[in-house]
Design an enzyme around this catalytic site. Structure first.
Site, PDB file in Angstrom:
ATOM      1  N   ASP A  64       0.866  -1.179   0.000  1.00  0.00           N
ATOM      2  CA  ASP A  64       0.000   0.000   0.000  1.00  0.00           C
ATOM      3  C   ASP A  64       0.895   1.217   0.000  1.00  0.00           C
ATOM      4  OD1 ASP A  64      -1.654   2.146   0.571  1.00  0.00           O
ATOM      5  OD2 ASP A  64      -2.666   1.182   2.259  1.00  0.00           O
ATOM      6  N   SER A 144       1.288  13.315 -15.041  1.00  0.00           N
ATOM      7  CA  SER A 144       0.198  13.253 -16.021  1.00  0.00           C
ATOM      8  C   SER A 144       0.086  14.613 -16.694  1.00  0.00           C
ATOM      9  CB  SER A 144      -1.119  12.924 -15.309  1.00  0.00           C
ATOM     10  OG  SER A 144      -2.232  13.103 -16.174  1.00  0.00           O
ATOM     11  N   TYR A 157      -7.483  15.086  -8.952  1.00  0.00           N
ATOM     12  CA  TYR A 157      -6.449  14.332  -9.658  1.00  0.00           C
ATOM     13  C   TYR A 157      -5.440  15.288 -10.301  1.00  0.00           C
ATOM     14  CZ  TYR A 157      -4.426  10.887 -12.894  1.00  0.00           C
ATOM     15  OH  TYR A 157      -3.568  10.063 -13.598  1.00  0.00           O
ATOM     16  N   LYS A 161      -1.496  15.384  -9.359  1.00  0.00           N
ATOM     17  CA  LYS A 161      -0.435  15.179 -10.339  1.00  0.00           C
ATOM     18  C   LYS A 161       0.448  16.421 -10.477  1.00  0.00           C
ATOM     19  CE  LYS A 161      -1.136  10.895 -11.479  1.00  0.00           C
ATOM     20  NZ  LYS A 161      -0.116   9.869 -11.168  1.00  0.00           N
TER      21      LYS A 161
END
Length: 259
Positions: A64, A144, A157, A161
């Site tokens: 994890d 990303s 998100y 990123k």
């Protein structure tokens, strides 16, 4: 003929499927010992077996990325099996789309925890191992295009990123004196099973028109990426070829974001 990663041991997180699995197979084909790490231990073992069946060297580990002890244990398992690590690839990530005004604290915190905190923990623990070995090392992060421009249904998100990009730069500055380089890749739309879930999530919030097909339609090279499109750059960043590069994010997105 030896591969470009011959005898190098590389840990790849989130490698039980998608981008991580593809990159793991590609690196193994270049001679690396792969430590296939994933929250789903069974998936990690499956990819590792596929690599071994193809003639490569790999083990699968459950980890994890948001749990420091779990990350530390996975690195210890890699060292027990292969004697050392040479590169650590922070690839694990997740997304759960919501319209901007519907984003909750729990949604934001989960996405930031996996995508950003996971990179911090992985980078720190990999660096500690490199220092313990007394060797140079490489950290590679999956950022990303969303880290360079905000998408309205992917706001947490995108923020996470963007944090990956900043962490890459900060770590590169902090660790250069120890001969540890830190770089990253910034994929765009990659054709993996993850997009099946993302498209379903977008459809559920009434944003089905903003999914895979729509985003892929903006790619100058005319198609979405596959995990195989990412392998050459990933191999380059894990190999001695990139020893004089640090703090950089290399976009691999077919011409979606031009800056």
């Amino acid at each position: 003929m030896a591969g470009r990663l011959e005898n190098r041991t590389i840990v790849v997180t989130g490698a039980g499927s998608g981008i991580g699995a593809g990159i793991s197979r590609g690196m193994a084909a270049e001679g690396a010992n792969l430590v296939v790490s994933d929250l789903n231990g069974e998936s990690a073992q499956t990819v590792a077996r596929q690599i071994v069946d193809a003639g490569g060297s790999a083990i699968g580990v459950q980890a994890d990325v948001t749990d420091r002890e779990s990350v530390r244990a996975s690195i210890a398992e890699a060292v027990k099996e292969f004697g050392r690590i040479d590169a650590y690839f922070n690839n694990a990530g997740m997304n759960a789309p919501l319209k901007f005004l519907d984003i909750t604290e729990s949604n934001f915190e989960l996405i930031m925890r996996v995508n950003a905190l996971g990179v911090l923990i992985g980078t720190q623990e990999a660096a500690e191992q490199f220092l313990a070995q007394g060797s140079p090392g490489k950290v590679i992060n999956t950022a990303s295009i969303a880290g360079r421009t905000g998408f309205p249904n992917f706001a947490p998100y995108s923020a996470a990123k963007s944090a990956v990009i900043s962490l890459t730069q900060a770590a590169a500055r902090a660790l250069a004196e120890h001969r540890i380089t830190v770089n990253g890749i910034a994929p765009g739309v990659v054709d993996t099973p993850l997009w099946i879930k993302l498209d379903a999530d977008l459809e559920a919030i009434g944003e089905g028109d903003s999914g895979f097909a729509s985003m892929a339609g903006d790619i100058l090279l005319g198609r979405a990426a596959t995990p195989e499109d990412l392998i050459p750059t990933a191999v380059f960043l894990a190999a001695p070829d990139s020893d004089y590069i640090t703090g950089q994010i290399i976009p691999i997105e077919g011409g979606m974001i031009l800056v």
